[in-house]
Design an enzyme around this catalytic site. Structure first.
Site, PDB file in Angstrom:
ATOM      1  N   ASN A   1       0.875  -1.105  -0.048  1.00 36.15           N
ATOM      2  CA  ASN A   1      -0.132   0.108  -0.012  1.00 36.15           C
ATOM      3  C   ASN A   1       0.779   1.312   0.117  1.00 36.15           C
ATOM      4  O   ASN A   1       1.686   1.285   0.830  1.00 36.15           O
ATOM      5  CB  ASN A   1      -0.852  -0.131   1.203  1.00 36.15           C
ATOM      6  CG  ASN A   1      -1.787   1.124   1.491  1.00 36.15           C
ATOM      7  OD1 ASN A   1      -1.402   2.256   1.266  1.00 36.15           O
ATOM      8  ND2 ASN A   1      -3.191   0.984   1.791  1.00 36.15           N
TER       9      ASN A   1
ATOM     10  N   HIS B   1       1.352   6.404   1.682  1.00 35.83           N
ATOM     11  CA  HIS B   1       1.916   7.367   2.390  1.00 35.83           C
ATOM     12  C   HIS B   1       2.902   7.747   1.758  1.00 35.83           C
ATOM     13  O   HIS B   1       3.651   8.897   2.007  1.00 35.83           O
ATOM     14  CB  HIS B   1       2.471   6.560   3.831  1.00 35.83           C
ATOM     15  CG  HIS B   1       1.349   6.456   4.745  1.00 35.83           C
ATOM     16  ND1 HIS B   1       0.259   7.378   4.894  1.00 35.83           N
ATOM     17  CD2 HIS B   1       1.043   5.400   5.294  1.00 35.83           C
ATOM     18  CE1 HIS B   1      -0.505   6.675   5.769  1.00 35.83           C
ATOM     19  NE2 HIS B   1      -0.115   5.704   6.293  1.00 35.83           N
TER      20      HIS B   1
ATOM     21  N   ARG C   1      -6.993  13.083   0.904  1.00 36.24           N
ATOM     22  CA  ARG C   1      -5.780  13.446   1.684  1.00 36.24           C
ATOM     23  C   ARG C   1      -4.479  13.144   1.120  1.00 36.24           C
ATOM     24  O   ARG C   1      -3.529  13.596   1.741  1.00 36.24           O
ATOM     25  CB  ARG C   1      -6.014  13.447   3.231  1.00 36.24           C
ATOM     26  CG  ARG C   1      -5.760  11.788   3.444  1.00 36.24           C
ATOM     27  CD  ARG C   1      -5.924  11.414   5.107  1.00 36.24           C
ATOM     28  NE  ARG C   1      -7.217  11.501   5.410  1.00 36.24           N
ATOM     29  CZ  ARG C   1      -7.733  10.965   6.674  1.00 36.24           C
ATOM     30  NH1 ARG C   1      -7.138  10.176   7.360  1.00 36.24           N
ATOM     31  NH2 ARG C   1      -9.120  11.181   6.930  1.00 36.24           N
TER      32      ARG C   1
ATOM     33  N   THR D   1      -8.174   3.982   8.379  1.00 41.24           N
ATOM     34  CA  THR D   1      -9.297   3.139   8.495  1.00 41.24           C
ATOM     35  C   THR D   1      -9.553   2.312   9.790  1.00 41.24           C
ATOM     36  O   THR D   1      -8.647   1.533  10.157  1.00 41.24           O
ATOM     37  CB  THR D   1      -9.272   2.051   7.245  1.00 41.24           C
ATOM     38  OG1 THR D   1      -9.017   2.761   6.085  1.00 41.24           O
ATOM     39  CG2 THR D   1     -10.886   1.484   7.005  1.00 41.24           C
TER      40      THR D   1
END
Ligand code: PXP
Length: 237
Positions: A7, A10, A49, A101
């Protein structure tokens, strides 16, 4: 054998901190794939975001393994997914203020609504996964909503402290994975997994993809993304 999907949200978080162009999410995806990742995961949030719409479009074009788009089951996100066509969509709950989340999707409380979303996505050829707590009720609801995959929320396992609590949360994951497989669902897992706690989860029988972000990108700051992905891969596979 479980697979590692990195993922890269970031990477976008860092870029958005200055609003410029670096670090680039496409470069991160390419590097993670070259290091051996089996997939790339990105979460397009309602408040944008970190990932922006442009990231998702570029990642779709560049990712050569599996592109997994995490998103809330809203009309806006479904329209984007049907246009961009990721390989997989993971439906997650979304509250604007949360840091990340926090809980799983309440599939049991909105099965009909989710079934409609799942049908729209599947009609476009997208595999649909629901991010849920490893609870029987939620697993049954995911099956009823016609999802093909569940991603079991590992947050409580990752946050548990002390052997007893860790074992209790791990047992929930084991039972959840078994129940999901018995319902014909494929099983992924993620949230809060790191270099210390990932191995038992990767060892769960039938486990497919582990979606891991924060720990890999954090380590990458010190050792580089290539090594950070390779080290996680050696634990996962
Ligand atoms: N899976 C889902 C559904 C998520 O929402 C997240 C966080 O974006 C992750 C996995 C990855 O969690 P972490 O960044 O803690 O590895």
């Amino acid at each position: 054998m479980a697979h590692l999907c990195v993922n890269i949200d970031h990477v976008a978080t860092l870029r958005q901190a200055r609003g410029g162009q670096e670090p680039d999410t496409v470069a991160a995806a390419v590097l993670a794939e070259m290091a051996g990742a089996a997939g790339i995961t990105a979460h397009l949030r309602e408040d944008r975001r970190h990932m922006q719409d442009r990231d998702i479009e570029l990642l779709r074009q560049v990712v050569q393994t599996k592109f997994n788009l995490e998103m809330a089951p809203t009309d806006e996100m479904v329209a984007i997914a049907c246009r961009v066509k990721p390989d997989e969509c993971t439906l997650v709950p979304e509250k604007r203020q949360e840091l990340t989340t926090e809980g799983g999707l309440d599939a049991a409380g909105q099965t009909e609504r989710l079934r409609a979303v799942v049908q729209r996505l599947r009609a476009t050829g997208i595999t649909v996964s629901l991010f849920i707590e490893p609870d029987l009720r939620q697993i049954e609801a995911a099956h009823a909503a016609e999802a093909q995959v569940v991603e079991l929320h590992t947050g409580r396992y990752a946050q548990a402290r002390g052997d007893l609590l860790i074992e209790k949360e791990y047992a929930r994951l084991l039972t959840g994975a078994e129940a999901a497989l018995a319902h014909g669902l494929r099983v992924n897992a993620g949230h809060g997994l790191n270099y210390r706690n990932v191995k038992p989860v990767a060892d769960i029988s039938g486990m497919e993809d582990l979606n891991i972000g924060h720990s890999i990108i954090s380590r990458a700051v010190f050792v580089g993304l290539d090594l950070a992905v390779r080290e996680m891969l050696s634990l996962v596979e």
